[in-house]
Design a protein around this motif. Sequence first.
Motif, PDB file in Angstrom:
ATOM      1  N   PRO A 105      38.936  50.757  95.151  1.00  0.00           N
ATOM      2  CA  PRO A 105      37.888  50.566  94.138  1.00  0.00           C
ATOM      3  C   PRO A 105      38.040  51.453  92.909  1.00  0.00           C
ATOM      4  O   PRO A 105      37.569  51.086  91.816  1.00  0.00           O
ATOM      5  N   GLU A 106      38.698  52.604  93.057  1.00  0.00           N
ATOM      6  CA  GLU A 106      38.849  53.510  91.915  1.00  0.00           C
ATOM      7  C   GLU A 106      39.583  52.838  90.753  1.00  0.00           C
ATOM      8  O   GLU A 106      39.283  53.110  89.584  1.00  0.00           O
ATOM      9  N   TRP A 107      40.560  51.981  91.066  1.00  0.00           N
ATOM     10  CA  TRP A 107      41.340  51.348  90.000  1.00  0.00           C
ATOM     11  C   TRP A 107      40.481  50.362  89.205  1.00  0.00           C
ATOM     12  O   TRP A 107      40.602  50.280  87.986  1.00  0.00           O
ATOM     13  N   PHE A 108      39.605  49.649  89.874  1.00  0.00           N
ATOM     14  CA  PHE A 108      38.721  48.728  89.164  1.00  0.00           C
ATOM     15  C   PHE A 108      37.696  49.492  88.332  1.00  0.00           C
ATOM     16  O   PHE A 108      37.393  49.107  87.196  1.00  0.00           O
ATOM     17  N   ARG A 109      37.185  50.594  88.850  1.00  0.00           N
ATOM     18  CA  ARG A 109      36.216  51.383  88.082  1.00  0.00           C
ATOM     19  C   ARG A 109      36.881  52.068  86.894  1.00  0.00           C
ATOM     20  O   ARG A 109      36.298  52.164  85.813  1.00  0.00           O
ATOM     21  N   TYR A 110      38.100  52.550  87.113  1.00  0.00           N
ATOM     22  CA  TYR A 110      38.815  53.207  86.011  1.00  0.00           C
ATOM     23  C   TYR A 110      39.065  52.229  84.870  1.00  0.00           C
ATOM     24  O   TYR A 110      38.779  52.526  83.703  1.00  0.00           O
ATOM     25  N   ASN A 111      39.577  51.044  85.168  1.00  0.00           N
ATOM     26  CA  ASN A 111      39.864  50.076  84.115  1.00  0.00           C
ATOM     27  C   ASN A 111      38.594  49.483  83.519  1.00  0.00           C
ATOM     28  O   ASN A 111      38.578  49.130  82.335  1.00  0.00           O
ATOM     29  N   ALA A 112      37.534  49.405  84.315  1.00  0.00           N
ATOM     30  CA  ALA A 112      36.244  49.019  83.738  1.00  0.00           C
ATOM     31  C   ALA A 112      35.786  50.053  82.724  1.00  0.00           C
ATOM     32  O   ALA A 112      35.244  49.712  81.659  1.00  0.00           O
ATOM     33  N   GLY A 113      36.017  51.328  83.028  1.00  0.00           N
ATOM     34  CA  GLY A 113      35.657  52.391  82.091  1.00  0.00           C
ATOM     35  C   GLY A 113      36.497  52.356  80.826  1.00  0.00           C
ATOM     36  O   GLY A 113      35.977  52.541  79.714  1.00  0.00           O
ATOM     37  N   LEU A 114      37.812  52.120  80.975  1.00  0.00           N
ATOM     38  CA  LEU A 114      38.666  52.010  79.792  1.00  0.00           C
ATOM     39  C   LEU A 114      38.212  50.857  78.907  1.00  0.00           C
ATOM     40  O   LEU A 114      38.198  50.974  77.671  1.00  0.00           O
ATOM     41  N   LEU A 115      37.834  49.740  79.533  1.00  0.00           N
ATOM     42  CA  LEU A 115      37.377  48.591  78.753  1.00  0.00           C
ATOM     43  C   LEU A 115      36.081  48.908  78.015  1.00  0.00           C
ATOM     44  O   LEU A 115      35.934  48.599  76.829  1.00  0.00           O
ATOM     45  N   ALA A 116      35.149  49.550  78.715  1.00  0.00           N
ATOM     46  CA  ALA A 116      33.866  49.870  78.078  1.00  0.00           C
ATOM     47  C   ALA A 116      34.031  50.857  76.928  1.00  0.00           C
ATOM     48  O   ALA A 116      33.265  50.832  75.958  1.00  0.00           O
ATOM     49  N   ALA A 117      35.039  51.716  77.034  1.00  0.00           N
ATOM     50  CA  ALA A 117      35.245  52.750  76.006  1.00  0.00           C
ATOM     51  C   ALA A 117      36.326  52.383  75.001  1.00  0.00           C
ATOM     52  O   ALA A 117      36.660  53.198  74.132  1.00  0.00           O
ATOM     53  N   GLN A 118      36.861  51.172  75.094  1.00  0.00           N
ATOM     54  CA  GLN A 118      37.997  50.798  74.251  1.00  0.00           C
ATOM     55  C   GLN A 118      37.648  50.836  72.772  1.00  0.00           C
ATOM     56  O   GLN A 118      36.603  50.337  72.346  1.00  0.00           O
ATOM     57  N   ARG A 119      38.530  51.423  71.986  1.00  0.00           N
ATOM     58  CA  ARG A 119      38.380  51.467  70.532  1.00  0.00           C
ATOM     59  C   ARG A 119      39.660  50.941  69.899  1.00  0.00           C
ATOM     60  O   ARG A 119      40.748  51.122  70.432  1.00  0.00           O
ATOM     61  N   THR A 120      39.524  50.291  68.792  1.00  0.00           N
ATOM     62  CA  THR A 120      40.688  49.904  68.012  1.00  0.00           C
ATOM     63  C   THR A 120      40.655  50.654  66.696  1.00  0.00           C
ATOM     64  O   THR A 120      39.599  51.105  66.240  1.00  0.00           O
ATOM     65  N   ALA A 121      41.810  50.781  66.070  1.00  0.00           N
ATOM     66  CA  ALA A 121      41.950  51.683  64.931  1.00  0.00           C
ATOM     67  C   ALA A 121      41.661  51.003  63.601  1.00  0.00           C
ATOM     68  O   ALA A 121      41.904  49.802  63.427  1.00  0.00           O
ATOM     69  N   VAL A 122      41.145  51.799  62.658  1.00  0.00           N
ATOM     70  CA  VAL A 122      41.162  51.450  61.243  1.00  0.00           C
ATOM     71  C   VAL A 122      42.304  52.258  60.638  1.00  0.00           C
ATOM     72  O   VAL A 122      42.347  53.481  60.755  1.00  0.00           O
ATOM     73  N   LEU A 123      43.258  51.552  60.019  1.00  0.00           N
ATOM     74  CA  LEU A 123      44.501  52.190  59.587  1.00  0.00           C
ATOM     75  C   LEU A 123      44.475  52.520  58.099  1.00  0.00           C
ATOM     76  O   LEU A 123      43.907  51.764  57.300  1.00  0.00           O
ATOM     77  N   PRO A 124      45.084  53.621  57.710  1.00  0.00           N
ATOM     78  CA  PRO A 124      45.135  53.964  56.285  1.00  0.00           C
ATOM     79  C   PRO A 124      46.026  52.986  55.517  1.00  0.00           C
ATOM     80  O   PRO A 124      47.100  52.600  55.990  1.00  0.00           O
ATOM     81  N   SER A 125      45.554  52.556  54.356  1.00  0.00           N
ATOM     82  CA  SER A 125      46.317  51.659  53.485  1.00  0.00           C
ATOM     83  C   SER A 125      46.190  52.142  52.048  1.00  0.00           C
ATOM     84  O   SER A 125      45.100  52.529  51.610  1.00  0.00           O
ATOM     85  N   ASP A 126      47.296  52.115  51.297  1.00  0.00           N
ATOM     86  CA  ASP A 126      47.234  52.423  49.878  1.00  0.00           C
ATOM     87  C   ASP A 126      46.561  51.276  49.146  1.00  0.00           C
ATOM     88  O   ASP A 126      46.860  50.101  49.372  1.00  0.00           O
ATOM     89  N   GLY A 127      45.660  51.605  48.247  1.00  0.00           N
ATOM     90  CA  GLY A 127      45.036  50.567  47.431  1.00  0.00           C
ATOM     91  C   GLY A 127      43.757  50.041  48.051  1.00  0.00           C
ATOM     92  O   GLY A 127      43.262  50.544  49.064  1.00  0.00           O
ATOM     93  N   PRO A 128      43.218  48.986  47.484  1.00  0.00           N
ATOM     94  CA  PRO A 128      41.907  48.465  47.882  1.00  0.00           C
ATOM     95  C   PRO A 128      42.005  47.553  49.101  1.00  0.00           C
ATOM     96  O   PRO A 128      41.837  46.324  49.008  1.00  0.00           O
ATOM     97  N   TYR A 129      42.295  48.143  50.259  1.00  0.00           N
ATOM     98  CA  TYR A 129      42.461  47.355  51.484  1.00  0.00           C
ATOM     99  C   TYR A 129      41.713  48.014  52.645  1.00  0.00           C
ATOM    100  O   TYR A 129      41.680  49.250  52.756  1.00  0.00           O
TER     101      TYR A 129
END
Length: 494
Positions: A105-129
Amino acid sequence: MTIIENRAAETATASATRDILNPSTGQVIQTVPEHGAADVDRVVAVARDALENGPWATMRPSERSRVLLRIADEIERSTEELYRLEAQNNGRPVTETRAQLSRVPEWFRYNAGLLAAQRTAVLPSDGPYLTYQRRAPLGVCGIITPFNHPMLILARSLSAALANGNTVVVKPSELTPLTTLALLPILERAGVPAGVVQVVTGAAEAGRRLTEHPDIAKITLTGGTETGRSAAVATARRFARMTAELGGKTPVIVFDDVDPREAAEGAAFSAFVAAGQSCVAGSRFLVQRDVYDAFVEHLTARAAAIRVGDPDDPQTQMGPLISARQRGKVAELVDSSREEGATISTGGGVPALDGELAGGFFYAPTVIADATMAMRVAREEIFGPVAVVIPFDDEDDAVAMANDNPYGLGAGIWTHRLDRAHRVADRIEAGMVWINDHHRLEPSLPWGGIKESGIGKDAGIESFDEFSWLKTVVTRIAPDSVDWYGGAGTERLN
């Protein structure tokens, strides 16, 4: 057995069947379909339909996370049934299967936690983007599991695959499909939609078709190196992803600053747990010459005292090998060491057992002393309860011997010197290194080897991320328009 029989019948379209044996008696305990290529095509189509038309892939991450937590709870409620079934199917003592399956069960709880805490990045871009990233499910994933740890190894990959919204086709070892089949009603009770997880119970033909299938986006495979090599070629042809945990010939280095009794008693677990049927089994004990004789004496005593017998008996410490064929391979390698001049200090044959157990595939815990690195038992994966003990002179000698092998999955180091422990760990060519312990794992620890021991990682955030693909979105947010050919916005290209 009723749940298993019903679930096996539901998936059966193959005319052929396979008898599943209890390796401790050699007797048939279940019959399942022998699925082939056509059956794989059928279940992959079901999984693809569930991906494209079902709710799983588009479900909100928080909802999928709750389903994974319910899976963990349902597995916990079924742990006793599952560990007893696994002990019956693969022959590991209930003390081992109980301890191992209680952690699933630890593996299902661990990956459930990763999913709940998942973040995606905002990346630096030169100019108006404004540039950001999104993750999406890979698609239909294939998971091919071995006989030695069928439930735990399945949980490592299945939990990450499901968390990311994929659908899954599982092909367990043809020898040990029963706990995988028993998992299906557990997933259903937890709220996994129909079609999301499919199981095929075939052998080589089914596994080969799964790796070659054009609709399989990722293969996770635990098995032999040659099987992994074939699967890697098949997936590479269509640029599908693949994670593979393959063979191993784990060195366990024992330095002369540790008490040889302490090291022998602690490291014996690495050689004899699961009757040595583990990719990270400590099958090469490299022992510093000053403590070599004492270490062999204590390891021999510990191995000779291991209680071999009925896996269902809580007093049993080691069960049978998985099959008569595997026992024959182990016996042949041990015999080769005798011919090459090694000494069998204990074991080296079939133990005398009474009643039904006399028909099982048992082999005695074996210690081979006076070995050299040139011997077959020191170079080939044995996959049985055999510890090969080889002396070394100094640290450089130990590292060179440890790395003198095509495999690189795990390694162990026994020393009380902190500087030596970390220095040697840095020099060892292996994906996992344990110091003064062995085979410790957690859901957060990336598991996998290098060289001919495989590619990629199972468990950890590395595995979680490999079950999705990353999309980068670039958005122009300037108030003015771009007209390259009219002369506006020509200050930069790409």
